[in-house]
Write a protein that holds these residues in place. Sequence first.
Motif, PDB file in Angstrom:
ATOM      1  N   GLY A  69      14.016  12.752  30.969  1.00 36.32           N
ATOM      2  CA  GLY A  69      13.368  11.564  31.902  1.00 36.32           C
ATOM      3  C   GLY A  69      13.942  10.307  31.396  1.00 36.32           C
ATOM      4  N   LEU A  70      13.442   8.976  31.473  1.00 35.00           N
ATOM      5  CA  LEU A  70      13.736   7.771  31.278  1.00 35.00           C
ATOM      6  C   LEU A  70      14.294   7.979  29.754  1.00 35.00           C
ATOM      7  N   GLY A  71      13.615   8.744  28.780  1.00 34.47           N
ATOM      8  CA  GLY A  71      13.944   8.825  27.495  1.00 34.47           C
ATOM      9  C   GLY A  71      15.451   9.198  27.379  1.00 34.47           C
TER      10      GLY A  71
ATOM     11  N   ILE B   7       1.819   5.488  26.581  1.00 36.29           N
ATOM     12  CA  ILE B   7       3.202   5.858  26.958  1.00 36.29           C
ATOM     13  C   ILE B   7       3.390   5.611  28.845  1.00 36.29           C
TER      14      ILE B   7
ATOM     15  N   PHE C 149      11.484  12.846  19.243  1.00 45.04           N
ATOM     16  CA  PHE C 149      10.033  12.800  19.462  1.00 45.04           C
ATOM     17  C   PHE C 149       9.795  12.587  21.112  1.00 45.04           C
ATOM     18  N   PHE C 150      10.318  11.415  21.314  1.00 42.83           N
ATOM     19  CA  PHE C 150      10.016  11.058  22.891  1.00 42.83           C
ATOM     20  C   PHE C 150      10.773  11.763  23.855  1.00 42.83           C
ATOM     21  N   SER C 151      11.996  11.935  23.307  1.00 47.09           N
ATOM     22  CA  SER C 151      12.922  12.726  24.408  1.00 47.09           C
ATOM     23  C   SER C 151      12.588  14.217  24.547  1.00 47.09           C
ATOM     24  N   LEU C 152      11.904  14.940  23.456  1.00 46.48           N
ATOM     25  CA  LEU C 152      11.180  16.387  23.573  1.00 46.48           C
ATOM     26  C   LEU C 152       9.713  16.241  24.269  1.00 46.48           C
ATOM     27  N   SER C 153       9.517  15.120  24.495  1.00 46.51           N
ATOM     28  CA  SER C 153       7.969  15.031  24.870  1.00 46.51           C
ATOM     29  C   SER C 153       7.050  15.630  23.503  1.00 46.51           C
ATOM     30  N   LEU C 154       7.348  15.291  22.433  1.00 47.78           N
ATOM     31  CA  LEU C 154       6.822  16.282  21.353  1.00 47.78           C
ATOM     32  C   LEU C 154       5.601  15.308  20.770  1.00 47.78           C
TER      33      LEU C 154
ATOM     34  N   MET D 179       2.543  14.908  21.213  1.00 49.43           N
ATOM     35  CA  MET D 179       1.476  14.154  22.072  1.00 49.43           C
ATOM     36  C   MET D 179       0.481  15.029  22.685  1.00 49.43           C
TER      37      MET D 179
ATOM     38  N   ALA E 125       1.794  17.073  25.500  1.00 56.22           N
ATOM     39  CA  ALA E 125       2.176  17.484  26.497  1.00 56.22           C
ATOM     40  C   ALA E 125       2.918  18.984  26.729  1.00 56.22           C
TER      41      ALA E 125
ATOM     42  N   SER F  81       3.723  15.141  33.256  1.00 61.35           N
ATOM     43  CA  SER F  81       3.555  15.957  32.055  1.00 61.35           C
ATOM     44  C   SER F  81       2.455  14.854  31.207  1.00 61.35           C
ATOM     45  N   ILE F  82       2.876  13.567  31.168  1.00 59.20           N
ATOM     46  CA  ILE F  82       2.005  12.754  30.626  1.00 59.20           C
ATOM     47  C   ILE F  82       0.855  12.658  30.931  1.00 59.20           C
TER      48      ILE F  82
HETATM   49  N1  TRP Z   1      10.384  12.903  27.276  1.00 55.91           N
HETATM   50  C1  TRP Z   1      10.075  12.063  28.544  1.00 55.91           C
HETATM   51  C2  TRP Z   1      11.447  11.462  28.717  1.00 55.91           C
HETATM   52  O1  TRP Z   1      12.364  11.529  27.950  1.00 55.91           O
HETATM   53  C3  TRP Z   1       9.046  11.385  28.380  1.00 55.91           C
HETATM   54  C4  TRP Z   1       7.758  12.141  27.986  1.00 55.91           C
HETATM   55  C5  TRP Z   1       7.151  13.133  28.789  1.00 55.91           C
HETATM   56  C6  TRP Z   1       7.057  12.033  26.801  1.00 55.91           C
HETATM   57  N2  TRP Z   1       6.118  13.621  28.037  1.00 55.91           N
HETATM   58  C7  TRP Z   1       5.973  13.084  26.881  1.00 55.91           C
HETATM   59  C8  TRP Z   1       7.167  11.456  25.692  1.00 55.91           C
HETATM   60  C9  TRP Z   1       5.038  13.045  26.005  1.00 55.91           C
HETATM   61  C10 TRP Z   1       6.175  11.451  24.602  1.00 55.91           C
HETATM   62  C11 TRP Z   1       5.317  12.428  24.606  1.00 55.91           C
HETATM   63  O2  TRP Z   1      11.494  10.485  29.336  1.00 55.91           O
END
Ligand code: TRP
Length: 447
Positions: free
Chosen positions: A22-24, A98, A223-228, A230, A232, A321-322
Motif C-alpha cells: 500500500g502507501l507503505g 492509522i 511493521f507498517f509495511s507488513l500490516s503487522l 495491529m 489486521a 484491512s485496517i
Molecule cells: N501495510 C499497509 C501499507 O503498507 C498499511 C496497513 C494496512 C497497515 N494494514 C495495516 C499498517 C495494519 C499497519 C497495520 O500501506
Amino acid sequence: MAREKWASKLGFMLAAMGSAVGLGNIWRFSYVAGENGGGAFLLVYLFFVFVIGIPLLLTEVSIGRKAQSDVVGSFAKLSPGTPWFFSGFFGVAASFLILSFYSVVAGWSVYYLWKYVSGDFFTTPEGGYEAAFGGFISHTWQPLFWHALFMVMTIGIVLVGIKKGIEAANKIFMPTLAILLIGLAAYSLTLEGAMEGVRFLFQPNWSALTNPAVYLAALGQAFFSLSLGMGAMLTYGSYLSKENKLPSATIGIGVMDSFFAVISGIVIFPAVFAFGINPSSGPPLVFITLPGIFDQMPFGGIVGLVFFFALALASLSSAISILEVPVAYFMRIFHWSRKMASVLTGSIMFLLGLVVSLGYGVLAGVSPIGDRDIQESMDFIASNILLPLGGLAMALFVGWYFKKATALEATDLTGNAFGPIWYGIVKYIAPVLIILIFLNAIGLLGM
Ligand code: TRP
C-alpha cells in the motif's frame, strides 16, 4: 450466524498481500528510505522483514485462525481470565490512528489520479508542482472531499463482507497492481541516469548505520509495511479454516510485500536521480517530485496516470484491512450489523482525519511530537510504538503463554524443520530485538 470465511486460500493470500502492499511500500518506503540513507536502510529493513516480520506474521495469523475471533476477542478466548486481551485494545486504537491519516494521504492520491485523468497535470501547473501540492493540501475543504471519497470507497467494500467485498476486490486489485508497478519499474530503468538511483537503493552507505534512529525507522517500516502488530492480519486469519496451511502463505505474503517495496524503489529512485532531485525530501517525495519528473518524461502524463491509479488501488486494498479490525470487534461486542459497524467506524475515522488534513492548512505549525506535524506524529505513535508493542505482545503470547506444542500446532509447524527456528525467534529473538531497538532509540543504551 456463522462466522464469515474466505472462499479460498488464494483469496486470503491476495487479501493479505493487498493489505500489506500500500502507501507503505510506495509513499512511506520511498521517503523513509530516502531520509535514512537508501541502501543501508533497505538492508536493515529487509533483515527485519525476514528475521522478525515474517515469523511474527505467521504468529499473528495463527492467533486469529486458532481463536476465530477479532483482535480483542482472540486474546480473550485463548486466555480467559487473564489481562492479555488488553493488547487487542492497542490494535483497535492503532487502527483509528492509522486509518485517519492513511485515508487523508490516500485521498491525495485519488486527487492526483483525477488531475491526470482530466489532463491538468500533463503539463506543469502554474507555479510548479510544489505550489500545486502545497496549495491543495493547505486548502480547507478540497482535500477533505477526497479524504471523504476515499473513506466512502473503503467503507463500501468492507460493508459488503469478507467474500463478496474484501476478497472479490483484492482478486481484481492485486493482479492489476502487480502489472502496473512492474511496467512502471521497467520504464523507470530505461531513463538516462537511472543507474545512480539503482545504486542509491542497492549500494549501502554504511555510515548511515551508526544512527540508532535508522533501526527504529526500519523496524517501524517493516511493521507498517507488513500490516503487522495491529491485528489486521490476525483478523484476516480469523476467516481462515484449519485446512489452509499457514507457513507457506505467510512467507508468500512477506516476500511479495518486500518485492513490491523494492519495485516501487526502482520506480521512484531512478526517476529521482535521473532528474537530479534530492531523495531525502520527505513525505512530499511522491507528490511533488514524481509529477515534476513525469512532466519531463516522454509519455509522462500516461505514466503519472498509471502511477497514481496504482497508488490509489494499493491504498484501498490496505485501508479495507485496517477498517476491518475495529469493524470485526464492534460487530461482536455491540452486535452491530456489518453495515452499521463499517459506516459508524469509518465515519469516526473520517472525523479524526479532519484534524490530520487541517494540519496542513489552518492547523499548520502544530507539531505534537518533536518537529513532526500532526500526520507524522500520529504515524510515529502508531507505527514506531503501538505496532512494535502489539507485535511484542503477540510474540510473548505465543512464545511464553502457549505451550510449545500448542504454538507449533497453531502455526502448522509441528514436526516441521523450521518449527524450532520459528519458535526461537518468536520466544527470544524478536522480543529481545524489539526491546533493544526501543531502548536504543530512547538513548538508554547510549549507543
Ligand atoms: N501495510 C499497509 C501499507 O503498507 C498499511 C496497513 C494496512 C497497515 N494494514 C495495516 C499498517 C495494519 C499497519 C497495520 O500501506
